[in-house]
Design an enzyme around this catalytic site. Structure first.
Site, PDB file in Angstrom:
ATOM      1  N   LYS A 120       0.641  -1.464  -0.139  1.00 17.39           N
ATOM      2  CA  LYS A 120       0.095   0.101   0.084  1.00 17.39           C
ATOM      3  C   LYS A 120       0.532   1.370  -0.155  1.00 17.39           C
ATOM      4  O   LYS A 120       0.555   1.899  -0.871  1.00 17.39           O
ATOM      5  CB  LYS A 120      -1.060  -0.266   1.131  1.00 17.39           C
ATOM      6  CG  LYS A 120      -1.233   1.161   1.790  1.00 17.39           C
ATOM      7  CD  LYS A 120      -2.282   1.289   3.230  1.00 17.39           C
ATOM      8  CE  LYS A 120      -1.724   1.559   4.098  1.00 17.39           C
ATOM      9  NZ  LYS A 120      -1.473   2.960   4.201  1.00 17.39           N
ATOM     10  N   ASN A 121       1.764   1.155   0.684  1.00 16.40           N
ATOM     11  CA  ASN A 121       2.171   2.602   1.047  1.00 16.40           C
ATOM     12  C   ASN A 121       3.658   3.005  -0.005  1.00 16.40           C
ATOM     13  O   ASN A 121       4.096   3.763  -0.726  1.00 16.40           O
ATOM     14  CB  ASN A 121       2.914   2.557   2.007  1.00 16.40           C
ATOM     15  CG  ASN A 121       2.482   2.927   3.491  1.00 16.40           C
ATOM     16  OD1 ASN A 121       1.405   2.911   3.682  1.00 16.40           O
ATOM     17  ND2 ASN A 121       2.735   2.134   5.205  1.00 16.40           N
TER      18      ASN A 121
END
Ligand code: EPZ
Length: 423
Positions: free
Chosen positions: A22-23
Site C-alpha cells: 500500500k505505502n
C-alpha cells in the site's frame, strides 16, 4: 458498519499470497502526474486508500482504469486541475504527495494541509522544506499550501532532512525527478518503498543513485516517460500474517514476501521461538505448540523494527512467557490497541511511549473496536489466538490497507468471516 467475527483457536496452515505494498502503491500512483504517457502498475493492491487517491487523481485530470485484476493504468495526458481540496486530503495523508508532482509539472498547485490523524500530529514541514529547497515559493493560508515554481521550473538542490521521513523523502524524489539538474537528499529514508519508487522513476527516465541508503542523488529530466512497474511486496502485510501464524500456531508460506525487507522483525520472532526461513517463492513461518518467549522491541526507521508492525507484535507478546517492553519512537500516540487487547485479557501497562506487556496464558474472545489500520489488525491476530469468539467492529480501517484479509486467512484454516452492517 461491517464487522469481522473470529472463532479463535484454529492453526494457520497453507499459503498466503502477499499483495503489493500500500505505502509504495500510493506514491507510485502520484508519479503518474509526472508524465503525459500512461503508467501501468502491476501487483497493485485493491484497497480503500488506493481508490481514494484514485478519486483525487481523476479530479486532477488523470484517466484511471483497471486494465486487468491487480493492474492499474494511470494516464495524465494533461493536468486539468492543480487544486486538491480539504475533503480529499484530510481523509488520507498520502494525498498530500500530489503537491510536488503538480508543481514540478505545472509550475503551481494548491493542496490542503492533511492535518493530524489518530496516531499522532504528523506535520508536513519536512515535505515543504524539500520543495522550498528545489525553489518552490510556498504560502500557507486557510489550511491550504499554495506552491509556485520559479519561471524556469524547479531546480535541483541539496536537501538535508533533519529526520529520515519516509513521506518527505518520497515527496522530494517525485519533485526532483522533473527538476533541472542534480538533487541530493541527505539523511534520506531507506525503506524498501523508497527503493521501489526510485526503480519506477528510473524506468521513467530519471537517473537515481543511492536509494536504500541515506544519500540519494537524482538527475532530473525535462520529460519523463510512461512505464509498466510491479509494486514491491507489502512488507507490513507480510509481517502481519507472519505474526498471525506465530500467535495462532501453524506453518504457512507467505508467497512473494521478501525476507530481506523484515530482518529486524525476523530477529525478534526468532528470539521469541518462531521459525522463519526463506523458501523458493517467499517466506515460511512456523510455530509449534510451545509457548513463546517474551522479547523487547523499539520501533525505528528502516532497517529497524517497523512502527507499522508494532501493534501486531504486541498482540503476540500478550501471550508470551514473561514481560516484554515495547517502545514506540516514531509516532506519539500509537498504543490505542492496548486497551482493546486488554478486553481480550491482555495485561498491558502504557507509560508515555512505552508499553509493558505481561504475557498471559490465554486470551478470551470479546467484542473490540478498530481504531486505526494496524491497531485493527492486531485485534484480528489476538482474536485468532484467543479462545472463543472475537468481534472486531469498525472494520473500514482494515479495508484501507489489507486486501481480502478474511479470504487470505480463512484460506489457511482461520475461522473468520465478515458480517455486513445489520447482520
Ligand atoms: C509513512 O508515513 C507510512 N505511510 C506510515 O504508514 C509509516 O508508519 C511511516 O511512513 C513510518 O514508516 C505511508 O507511506 C502512506 P514519516 P509518513 O514521514 O511518510 C514526523 C500505515 O499504517 N514528521 O516517516 O507520514 C511524523 O510526524 C502508515 O500504513 C515530521 O515531523 O511517515 C512522524 O512522527 C501509518 N515532519 C515521523 O516524522 C514531516 O514533515 C515519521 O513520519 C514529516 C514527518
Amino acid at each position: 458498519m461491517d464487522r469481522i467475527v473470529i472463532q479463535g483457536g484454529a492453526r494457520l496452515e497453507g499459503r498466503i499470497d502477499i499483495s503489493g505494498a500500500k505505502n509504495s502503491a500510493l506514491k507510485l500512483m502520484a508519479a503518474a502526474l509526472l508524465t503525459d504517457e500512461p503508467l501501468v502498475l502491476t501487483r497493485m493492491p485493491r484497497l480503500a486508500d488506493s481508490r481514494f487517491l484514485g478519486h483525487l487523481l481523476e479530479k486532477l485530470g488523470v484517466e484511471i482504469c483497471e486494465a486487468e485484476p491487480a493492474q492499474l493504468r494511470l494516464h495524465a495526458a494533461s493536468i486539468g486541475d492543480t487544486y486538491a481540496p480539504y475533503d480529499l486530503v484530510r481523509k488520507m495523508r498520502a494525498s498530500f504527495n500530489v503537491l510536488g508532482p503538480l508543481v514540478a509539472r505545472e509550475g503551481h498547485a494548491r493542496v490542503s494541509l492533511p492535518g493530524g490523524c489518530a496516531i499522532g500530529a504528523r506535520p508536513v514541514d519536512l515535505h515543504l522544506k524539500a520543495l522550498k529547497a528545489l525553489g518552490a515559493e510556498i504560502e500557507i493560508a486557510e489550511g491550504y499550501v499554495t506552491a509556485k515554481a520559479p519561471s524556469g521550473g524547479l531546480v535541483g538542490a541539496e536537501i538535508d532532512l533533519p529526520f529520515a521521513s519516509v513521506g518527505a523523502t518520497e515527496h522530494a524524489m517525485l519533485a526532483a525527478a522533473l527538476a533541472r539538474g542534480e538533487t541530493v537528499i541527505e539523511n534520506a529514508a531507506r525503506e524498501p518503498e523508497i527503493v521501489d519508487l526510485a526503480d519506477c522513476l528510473t524506468a521513467m527516465g530519471a537517473t537515481i543513485e543511492g536509494a536504500g541508503t541515506s544519500t540519494i542523488r537524482i538527475q532530473g529530466q525535462a520529460r519523463l516517460s510512461g512505464v509498466t512497474h510491479k509494486v514491491v511486496a507489502d512488507r507490513i502485510e507480510t509481517a502481519t500474517y507472519a505474526l498471525a501464524v506465530a500467535a495462532a500456531g501453524g506453518d504457512t508460506v507467505l508467497e512473494g514476501a521478501v525476507l530481506a525487507h523484515n530482518k529486524a522483525l525476523w530477529s525478534s520472532m526468532h528470539e521469541a521461538g518462531v521459525t522463519v526461513e526463506a523458501v523458493d517463492d517467499g517466506v515460511r513461518v512456523a510455530r509449534n505448540g510451545s509457548r513463546l518467549d517474551s522479547v523487547d522491541i523499539e520501533t525505528q526507521p528502516f532497517p529497524g523494527f517497523p512502527t507499522d508492525a508494532q501493534a501486531q507484535f504486541m498482540a503476540l507478546m500478550a501471550l508470551a512467557n514473561g514481560s516484554s517492553v515495547i517502545r514506540e519512537t516514531i509516532f506519539e500516540n500509537r498504543f490505542m490497541h492496548a486497551p482493546e487487547l486488554a478486553r481480550l485479557g491482555a495485561d498491558i501497562t502504557v507509560h508515555g511511549n512505552e508499553a509493558v506487556v505481561r504475557g498471559v496464558e490465554r486470551l478470551r474472545g470479546a467484542p473490540v473496536m478498530a481504531t486505526d489500520l494496524r491497531a485493527s489488525v492486531s485485534l484480528v491476530i489476538a482474536g485468532l489466538a484467543a479462545e472463543g469468539e472475537t468481534v472486531v467492529n469498525r472494520v473500514y480501517h482494515l479495508d484501507r490497507g489489507f486486501e481480502r484479509l478474511e479470504a487470505k486467512l480463512s484460506g489457511c484454516g482461520a475461522r473468520i468471516e465478515r458480517l455486513p452492517d445489520g447482520a
